[in-house]
Write a protein that holds these residues in place. Sequence first.
Motif, short mmCIF file in Angstrom:
data_model
loop_
_atom_site.label_atom_id
_atom_site.label_comp_id
_atom_site.label_asym_id
_atom_site.label_seq_id
_atom_site.Cartn_x
_atom_site.Cartn_y
_atom_site.Cartn_z
N ASP A 5 0.80 -1.06 -0.08
CA ASP A 5 0.09 -0.05 -0.01
C ASP A 5 0.86 1.30 0.19
O ASP A 5 1.59 1.55 1.00
CB ASP A 5 -0.83 0.23 1.16
N ASN A 46 0.18 4.40 0.47
CA ASN A 46 0.05 5.08 1.63
C ASN A 46 0.45 4.63 3.00
O ASN A 46 1.14 5.62 3.68
CB ASN A 46 -1.55 5.14 2.04
N VAL A 47 0.69 3.38 3.29
CA VAL A 47 1.42 2.95 4.46
C VAL A 47 3.08 3.00 4.11
O VAL A 47 3.57 3.27 5.30
CB VAL A 47 0.98 1.23 4.43
N ARG A 50 -3.23 -0.83 7.42
CA ARG A 50 -3.39 0.62 7.27
C ARG A 50 -2.65 1.27 8.45
O ARG A 50 -2.38 0.83 9.59
CB ARG A 50 -4.98 1.05 7.42
N GLU A 79 -3.24 4.13 11.26
CA GLU A 79 -4.26 4.77 11.81
C GLU A 79 -4.12 6.35 12.36
O GLU A 79 -4.85 7.24 12.28
CB GLU A 79 -4.97 4.07 12.91
#
Length: 302
Positions: free
Chosen positions: A135, A137-138, A203, A205
């Motif tokens: 990912d 974004n990760v 994800r 958080e």
Amino acid sequence: MNRKLETNAVPGSGEPKTGSRWGQERRLEFIDFRLQWEGRLNRGDLTDFFGISIPQASLDISRYQSICPQNMEYDRSTKMYVAMPDFKPVFPVSHPSRYLNELLATATGVLPRDATFVGWWPSVAVVPVPTRILDVNVLTALLRAIRERQGLRIQYQSMSRPDAISRVITPHAIAFDGFRWHVRAYCHIRELFLDFVIARILRVEATEQPGRGQEEDHEWNTIVTLEIIANLELGEQRRRVVELDYGMEDGQIDLRCRQSLLFYTLRQLGLDDSDGRCPEVQQITLKNRAAVEGFRKPRASE
């Protein structure tokens, strides 16, 4: 011979004195690379790759010739500059590992062909491996946390639990084990430095206050030397073949790895549990196994 060349601008060229990606030193590396691996180049190779003018390409070639007069000459029949018989590369970029890594990167889609110095392409095949989906974004959040020394609250799917759980980590480095990318981080729950498989982070958080940092990660900061030799159960001729395969000098090659990566390194080399394997399969062995065993610990991963 590898040496750093002067990058002062050629008078009247308008070139910067240092290190932009397209500065003259980069173009001299290109000339060196093409002569090493293709044995020839012309001004058009430089103008096409770097988008410079023909006069500038001529200046670059002249500059290279002034530094390495023994490396190339102009062949009037082909209208190209060709490598001379006693050519010796002068830039690290012309090292065999660089050339092969560029072939590998393009064959696996990591780099487009026009991003490398390679001009002529041999047929290349690569053993297929599953693609790890990460990912973006990760990964971006992990890199930012490492750079800014932040903690992160993440949703992580481990092998030991059926459901993902919330974890707080302080990441400080990333590492590749030969198959997967990990983030090395301090786990606020277990109060240990652990390896987290990046693909298992579902994800990010939130940001959190940081915990312990890289300077306290003893296993990351400890370097272990592996003294690797050919399996002594092989005959002399076969041992010599193995020594050539691994680039050994005086029958040995020393590999340095971080203690935190020792488990993965031994597994990759087939040295993690080599007892009982026939020497034709287990072609290398650890000369200093007793010392290395002193650094082995249960794998600290999630």
